[in-house]
Design an enzyme around this catalytic site. Structure first.
Site, mmCIF file in Angstrom:
data_model
loop_
_atom_site.group_PDB
_atom_site.id
_atom_site.type_symbol
_atom_site.label_atom_id
_atom_site.label_comp_id
_atom_site.label_asym_id
_atom_site.label_seq_id
_atom_site.Cartn_x
_atom_site.Cartn_y
_atom_site.Cartn_z
ATOM 1 C CG ASP A 193 -1.754 1.156 1.396
ATOM 2 O OD1 ASP A 193 -2.595 1.333 0.521
ATOM 3 O OD2 ASP A 193 -1.595 1.901 2.372
ATOM 4 C CD GLU A 251 -2.933 2.113 -3.759
ATOM 5 O OE1 GLU A 251 -3.717 1.163 -3.743
ATOM 6 O OE2 GLU A 251 -3.097 3.155 -3.108
HETATM 7 C C1 LIG Z 1 -0.918 2.024 7.099
HETATM 8 C C2 LIG Z 1 -1.422 3.253 6.474
HETATM 9 O O1 LIG Z 1 -1.674 4.235 7.113
HETATM 10 N N1 LIG Z 1 -1.583 3.220 5.199
HETATM 11 C C3 LIG Z 1 -1.971 4.348 4.505
HETATM 12 C C4 LIG Z 1 -1.058 4.325 3.413
HETATM 13 O O2 LIG Z 1 -1.639 4.936 2.317
HETATM 14 C C5 LIG Z 1 -3.028 4.805 2.029
HETATM 15 C C6 LIG Z 1 -3.345 5.676 0.894
HETATM 16 O O3 LIG Z 1 -3.353 4.907 -0.224
HETATM 17 C C7 LIG Z 1 -3.859 5.179 3.173
HETATM 18 O O4 LIG Z 1 -5.239 5.046 2.867
HETATM 19 C C8 LIG Z 1 -3.469 4.292 4.246
HETATM 20 O O5 LIG Z 1 -4.162 4.682 5.353
#
Ligand SMILES: CC(=O)N[C@H]1CO[C@H](CO)[C@@H](O)[C@@H]1O
Ligand SMILES: *[C@@H]1O[C@H](CO)[C@@H](O)[C@H](O)[C@H]1NC(C)=O
Ligand SMILES: *[C@@H]1O[C@H](CO)[C@@H](O)[C@H](O)[C@H]1NC(C)=O
Length: 574
Positions: A220, A293
């Site tokens: 992520d 991503e």
């Molecule tokens: C773990 C965390 O906070 N992840 C974030 C990383 O990025 C995404 C955006 O794509 C956030 O939605 C997540 O909260």
């Protein structure tokens, strides 16, 4: 006859065997948002047993692997993107035994389970953070800490950086007497990847889940993993203003030159890929994969694949179409964006096609409900990996959620005027299985987000029974993807005028397939004979949408293919 034999021989040499190709190179991936897929225990929130129960549905629609949005222990300040225990399952989704059952059942059905991996931060309730805040030697530098600066006798954060969720990127911690950095929510402190122990700890998390039977990870928000290095005094630079944005709390107030897309993020992906390779050797079986991503420039994304000497992510999500196509885009624009990826991709890599996910407005809402089949045709016919967000196969559209019912933290941190621009709730509503209570998602009296009001028309059960429903067209396309031409053939993408997009796939000795899509509402007649030299005189309809008056197996002359408004079809040579 002799000529034919020689050709056949060359052909056999040219075609790699499927084992060499790797299962993922032509995979149909499907994203499940577990809170909204299927609720098995009646609490109004989806869970792992619900997913297990519905795995046969994934088989029915031809899915090879599914990635699950986060299922780990979390206080749910950001619906699981704030992980408190990276090696455990949150009780709302079930138990570790439930996960093991899910993996076992998926294996029986030959569906691979991919997990979301959230490297950018943990929850502030994570054991690591609690120990770091207490100053414990081993965890002291697991997060990014700074005592701040004093201006006119007043303590201030070390930089002007703004969080993605609005406001300061720094929060004061009384116990540690220092600020900690959080690119997102204050409950999501960023890990300090400049500490090699953090990298090792995270690699260990990957190994843990791979040994449990996961086939890889979707990583992520990779661009946010690193900030620029601090200078010799341990200080960071402020980010410059973005002219034209006046709200100093808004993320777009600043240009994020020091907090996103730092070069080290790519090397971190390479380091994670090493773990994947290591575990492939340890565990054997099919390849494990990394999906990354990042909403980054194309030249940065291409580096995620690898740098020539080091492997990277097999699947850096291709958001070219998702991010740039809108309701008014013409066929030239579609063609150009498809070419952007295919033409810039390093030799030997595999393309992937994404039109939706849990953060983006639904396809039917963004591009119009009458373009849903067109999109499904485009991503099925293009070479490589086809990625679908749950519900897009049914043509689910955005659901209006009032300010009172809004739960997405990105929206809740704003206000009643702004929330609609920020909220992602409309694309996260319960999956529509049937016309029963709560669309068959849950037997609870209320669900965590309301069910769409269109569920009696848009649901799996009903669409199974309609010949040209979005679901049945989706299923036909999945079957078509088994054709050697679609698995291995060459690709030609072109626009014929502003309204018609054409994608041709061809492979020596096999039928060619041509997707022809009328993006707009003009009646068009296209000459595929002159668009593609040496195509057969007649073509056959293989897939039609409900805008077409043609039926499957009808024939047409290649030099005059008639297209009604928004008609989208797949033709083959005969
Ligand atoms: C773990 C965390 O906070 N992840 C974030 C990383 O990025 C995404 C955006 O794509 C956030 O939605 C997540 O909260
Ligand atoms: C909903 O389903 C669960 C699991 O089958 C069951 O335990 C529960 O009693 C049901 N609740 C209602 C209100 O029917
Ligand atoms: C590729 O990346 C690896 C690991 O980061 C690095 O050691 C190597 O020098 C890089 N190679 C090239 C050609 O940039």
């Amino acid at each position: 006859m002799v000529k034919f034999l020689v050709l056949g021989c060359l052909l056999a040499l040219a075609l790699p065997t499927l084992a060499e190709v790797g299962w993922w190179k032509t995979a149909q991936l499907y994203q499940i948002y577990p809170r909204s897929y299927k609720d098995s225990d009646g609490d109004g929130v989806g869970d792992l047993n619900g997913i297990t129960e519905q795995l046969p549905y994934l088989k029915e629609i031809g899915i090879t692997a599914t990635w699950l949005s986060p299922i780990f222990t979390s206080p749910m300040a950001d619906f699981g993107y704030d992980v408190a225990d990276l090696k455990n399952i949150d009780p709302i989704f079930g138990t570790m035994e439930d996960f093991e059952k899910l993996v076992a059942r998926a294996k029986e059905l030959d569906i691979k389970i991919i997990l979301d991996f959230v490297p950018n931060h943990t929850s502030d309730e994570c054991d690591w953070f609690i120990r770091s805040a207490a100053g414990e030697e081993e965890y002291k530098d697991f997060y990014v800490w700074h005592t701040g600066k004093v201006v006119n006798g007043i303590r201030q954060p070390p930089t002007n950086w703004i969080s993605v969720f609005r406001g300061q990127m720094w929060t004061w911690n009384e116990q540690r007497q220092a600020y900690y950095l959080h690119q997102f929510h204050a409950k999501q402190p960023d890990l300090n990847y400049r500490n090699p122990q953090v990298v090792e700890a995270m690699k260990d998390v990957l190994r843990f889940w791979l040994r449990k039977g996961a086939y890889g990870f979707r990583i992520d928000a990779v661009p946010h993993v690193f900030e620029v290095s601090a200078d010799a005094d341990g200080n960071w630079p402020d980010e410059p203003r973005n002219e034209g944005v006046d709200d100093p709390e808004d993320y777009s107030y600043l240009q994020h030159i020091y907090t996103t897309n730092q070069p080290e993020t790519i090397e971190l992906v390479y380091a994670f890929r090493d773990v994947i390779e290591e575990m492939d050797r340890e565990l054997g079986g099919d390849d494990r994969i990394l999906l990354t991503e990042a909403y980054s420039p194309l030249e940065v994304l291409m580096q995620y694949y690898g740098n020539g000497t080091h492997l990277g992510s097999q699947i850096p999500f291709n958001f070219e179409l998702l991010a740039n196509i809108n309701y008014y885009s013409d066929a030239y624009h579609y063609s150009e964006l498809i070419h952007n990826w295919l033409d810039n991709m390093p030799e030997g890599q595999t393309a992937n096609w994404v039109f939706g996910n849990h953060d983006q407005s639904r396809i039917g809402t963004r591009l119009g409900a009458d373009r849903i089949d067109s999109v499904n045709i485009i991503k099925s016919i293009l070479p490589g990996i086809d990625i679908t967000y749950q519900g897009e196969e049914l043509g689910m559209t955005n659901v209006f959620i009032s300010w009172e019912d809004t739960v997405d933290p990105q929206a809740c941190q704003s206000n009643e005027e702004e929330f609609e621009r920020l909220t992602r709730d409309p694309v996260r509503t319960p999956f529509q299985w049937s016309d029963e209570q709560n669309a068959g998602f849950s037997n609870a009296s209320s669900t965590w987000l309301p069910v769409s009001s269109d569920y009696k028309l848009v649901n799996v059960k009903r669409e199974r029974g309609i010949a040209l429903s979005h679901l049945n067209i989706f299923k036909q396309l999945r079957t078509l993807r088994d054709e050697p031409t679609l698995k291995q053939g060459d690709t030609t993408v072109t626009a014929i005028g502003p309204n018609v997009l054409v994608i041709k796939r061809s492979l020596a000795g096999q039928k060619s397939y041509i997707a022809v899509i009328n993006i707009n509402d003009d009646v068009e007649t296209v000459d595929l004979d002159s668009a593609f030299t040496s195509i057969s005189t007649q073509l056959q309809y293989v897939v039609v949408n409900d805008k077409s008056v043609r039926r499957k197996n009808d024939l047409t002359f290649a030099n005059s293919v008639l297209l009604l408004p928004k008609e989208a079809v797949v033709l083959s040579t005969v």
